[in-house]
Design a protein around this motif. Structure first.
Motif, PDB file in Angstrom:
ATOM      1  N   MET A 156     -10.183   4.252   6.229  1.00  0.00           N
ATOM      2  CA  MET A 156      -9.060   4.606   5.379  1.00  0.00           C
ATOM      3  C   MET A 156      -9.041   3.666   4.182  1.00  0.00           C
ATOM      4  N   ALA A 157      -9.704   4.029   3.129  1.00  0.00           N
ATOM      5  CA  ALA A 157      -9.782   3.192   1.943  1.00  0.00           C
ATOM      6  C   ALA A 157      -8.493   3.291   1.143  1.00  0.00           C
ATOM      7  N   GLU A 158      -8.017   2.160   0.709  1.00  0.00           N
ATOM      8  CA  GLU A 158      -6.830   2.113  -0.128  1.00  0.00           C
ATOM      9  C   GLU A 158      -7.172   1.351  -1.388  1.00  0.00           C
ATOM     10  N   HIS A 159      -6.781   1.863  -2.520  1.00  0.00           N
ATOM     11  CA  HIS A 159      -7.046   1.251  -3.808  1.00  0.00           C
ATOM     12  C   HIS A 159      -5.771   0.539  -4.222  1.00  0.00           C
ATOM     13  N   LEU A 160      -5.528  -0.629  -3.639  1.00  0.00           N
ATOM     14  CA  LEU A 160      -4.287  -1.348  -3.875  1.00  0.00           C
ATOM     15  C   LEU A 160      -4.474  -2.395  -4.954  1.00  0.00           C
ATOM     16  N   THR A 161      -3.407  -2.692  -5.654  1.00  0.00           N
ATOM     17  CA  THR A 161      -3.465  -3.723  -6.670  1.00  0.00           C
ATOM     18  C   THR A 161      -2.427  -4.800  -6.397  1.00  0.00           C
ATOM     19  N   GLY A 162      -1.185  -4.510  -6.613  1.00  0.00           N
ATOM     20  CA  GLY A 162      -0.146  -5.519  -6.496  1.00  0.00           C
ATOM     21  C   GLY A 162       0.859  -5.223  -5.407  1.00  0.00           C
ATOM     22  N   PRO A 163       1.962  -5.962  -5.411  1.00  0.00           N
ATOM     23  CA  PRO A 163       2.956  -5.831  -4.335  1.00  0.00           C
ATOM     24  C   PRO A 163       3.633  -4.467  -4.254  1.00  0.00           C
ATOM     25  N   VAL A 164       3.840  -3.786  -5.377  1.00  0.00           N
ATOM     26  CA  VAL A 164       4.475  -2.465  -5.317  1.00  0.00           C
ATOM     27  C   VAL A 164       3.512  -1.473  -4.668  1.00  0.00           C
ATOM     28  N   ALA A 165       2.246  -1.515  -5.060  1.00  0.00           N
ATOM     29  CA  ALA A 165       1.240  -0.639  -4.443  1.00  0.00           C
ATOM     30  C   ALA A 165       1.158  -0.895  -2.945  1.00  0.00           C
ATOM     31  N   GLN A 166       1.201  -2.149  -2.550  1.00  0.00           N
ATOM     32  CA  GLN A 166       1.155  -2.485  -1.124  1.00  0.00           C
ATOM     33  C   GLN A 166       2.390  -1.970  -0.396  1.00  0.00           C
ATOM     34  N   GLU A 167       3.538  -2.068  -1.035  1.00  0.00           N
ATOM     35  CA  GLU A 167       4.776  -1.556  -0.431  1.00  0.00           C
ATOM     36  C   GLU A 167       4.716  -0.038  -0.280  1.00  0.00           C
ATOM     37  N   ILE A 168       4.176   0.648  -1.278  1.00  0.00           N
ATOM     38  CA  ILE A 168       4.005   2.100  -1.192  1.00  0.00           C
ATOM     39  C   ILE A 168       3.151   2.441   0.019  1.00  0.00           C
ATOM     40  N   ALA A 169       2.022   1.761   0.172  1.00  0.00           N
ATOM     41  CA  ALA A 169       1.107   2.028   1.286  1.00  0.00           C
ATOM     42  C   ALA A 169       1.787   1.759   2.628  1.00  0.00           C
ATOM     43  N   GLN A 170       2.489   0.656   2.743  1.00  0.00           N
ATOM     44  CA  GLN A 170       3.166   0.329   4.005  1.00  0.00           C
ATOM     45  C   GLN A 170       4.192   1.393   4.376  1.00  0.00           C
ATOM     46  N   ARG A 171       4.970   1.825   3.419  1.00  0.00           N
ATOM     47  CA  ARG A 171       6.004   2.822   3.700  1.00  0.00           C
ATOM     48  C   ARG A 171       5.402   4.176   4.078  1.00  0.00           C
ATOM     49  N   LEU A 172       4.333   4.570   3.388  1.00  0.00           N
ATOM     50  CA  LEU A 172       3.711   5.853   3.706  1.00  0.00           C
ATOM     51  C   LEU A 172       3.019   5.807   5.062  1.00  0.00           C
ATOM     52  N   HIS A 173       2.426   4.679   5.414  1.00  0.00           N
ATOM     53  CA  HIS A 173       1.835   4.548   6.751  1.00  0.00           C
ATOM     54  C   HIS A 173       2.919   4.677   7.816  1.00  0.00           C
ATOM     55  N   ALA A 174       4.036   4.020   7.615  1.00  0.00           N
ATOM     56  CA  ALA A 174       5.127   4.052   8.597  1.00  0.00           C
ATOM     57  C   ALA A 174       5.744   5.441   8.717  1.00  0.00           C
ATOM     58  N   ALA A 175       5.924   6.115   7.602  1.00  0.00           N
ATOM     59  CA  ALA A 175       6.631   7.397   7.608  1.00  0.00           C
ATOM     60  C   ALA A 175       5.746   8.583   7.964  1.00  0.00           C
ATOM     61  N   LEU A 176       4.461   8.541   7.553  1.00  0.00           N
ATOM     62  CA  LEU A 176       3.638   9.751   7.651  1.00  0.00           C
ATOM     63  C   LEU A 176       2.341   9.570   8.432  1.00  0.00           C
ATOM     64  N   ALA A 177       2.028   8.357   8.854  1.00  0.00           N
ATOM     65  CA  ALA A 177       0.822   8.077   9.637  1.00  0.00           C
ATOM     66  C   ALA A 177      -0.415   8.790   9.063  1.00  0.00           C
ATOM     67  N   PRO A 178      -0.756   8.503   7.819  1.00  0.00           N
ATOM     68  CA  PRO A 178      -1.866   9.235   7.191  1.00  0.00           C
ATOM     69  C   PRO A 178      -3.225   8.896   7.791  1.00  0.00           C
ATOM     70  N   GLU A 179      -4.117   9.883   7.748  1.00  0.00           N
ATOM     71  CA  GLU A 179      -5.508   9.665   8.125  1.00  0.00           C
ATOM     72  C   GLU A 179      -6.256   9.020   6.970  1.00  0.00           C
ATOM     73  N   SER A 180      -5.805   9.324   5.769  1.00  0.00           N
ATOM     74  CA  SER A 180      -6.419   8.789   4.561  1.00  0.00           C
ATOM     75  C   SER A 180      -5.325   8.557   3.539  1.00  0.00           C
ATOM     76  N   LEU A 181      -5.421   7.430   2.828  1.00  0.00           N
ATOM     77  CA  LEU A 181      -4.418   7.113   1.820  1.00  0.00           C
ATOM     78  C   LEU A 181      -5.062   6.291   0.716  1.00  0.00           C
ATOM     79  N   ARG A 182      -4.839   6.716  -0.514  1.00  0.00           N
ATOM     80  CA  ARG A 182      -5.222   5.935  -1.695  1.00  0.00           C
ATOM     81  C   ARG A 182      -3.991   5.784  -2.562  1.00  0.00           C
ATOM     82  N   VAL A 183      -3.694   4.556  -2.933  1.00  0.00           N
ATOM     83  CA  VAL A 183      -2.609   4.254  -3.853  1.00  0.00           C
ATOM     84  C   VAL A 183      -3.266   3.690  -5.110  1.00  0.00           C
ATOM     85  N   ILE A 184      -3.140   4.418  -6.200  1.00  0.00           N
ATOM     86  CA  ILE A 184      -3.822   4.055  -7.440  1.00  0.00           C
ATOM     87  C   ILE A 184      -2.780   3.676  -8.488  1.00  0.00           C
TER      88      ILE A 184
END
Length: 94
Positions: free
Chosen positions: A1-29
């Motif tokens: 599950m590759a994530e294209h994270l940069t800063g703290p907001v991108a990381q927060e987006i990824a954490q929330r989407l993992h918690a809410a939707l349990a994605p198989e794949s997620l990219r935050v650009i």
């Protein structure tokens, strides 16, 4: 599950989407730099994002329902921190 994270907001987006939707794949650009000088650009950066998400929970949901699910997980960030969010939401196999 590759994530294209940069800063703290991108990381927060990824954490929330993992918690809410349990994605198989997620990219935050972080697209913020492409919007420098435009309305809504935040000098702190991290104001414009694209989310590419594949989640089993999207099975049977139409495009609008999928976008609403992503928006619900990020509601307060959309209100206070994120100016623009492009969402590419799919179910596995699509």
């Amino acid at each position: 599950m590759a994530e294209h994270l940069t800063g703290p907001v991108a990381q927060e987006i990824a954490q929330r989407l993992h918690a809410a939707l349990a994605p198989e794949s997620l990219r935050v650009i972080d697209d913020s730099e492409q919007h420098r000088g435009h309305a809504g650009h935040d000098s702190r950066g991290e104001s414009h994002f694209t989310v590419e998400i594949v989640a089993g929970r999207f099975h049977g949901m139409n495009r609008v329902a999928r976008q609403r699910a992503v928006n619900a997980a990020l509601a307060d960030l959309l209100k206070d921190r994120i100016h623009a969010l492009a969402i590419k939401a799919r179910a596995p196999g699509e």
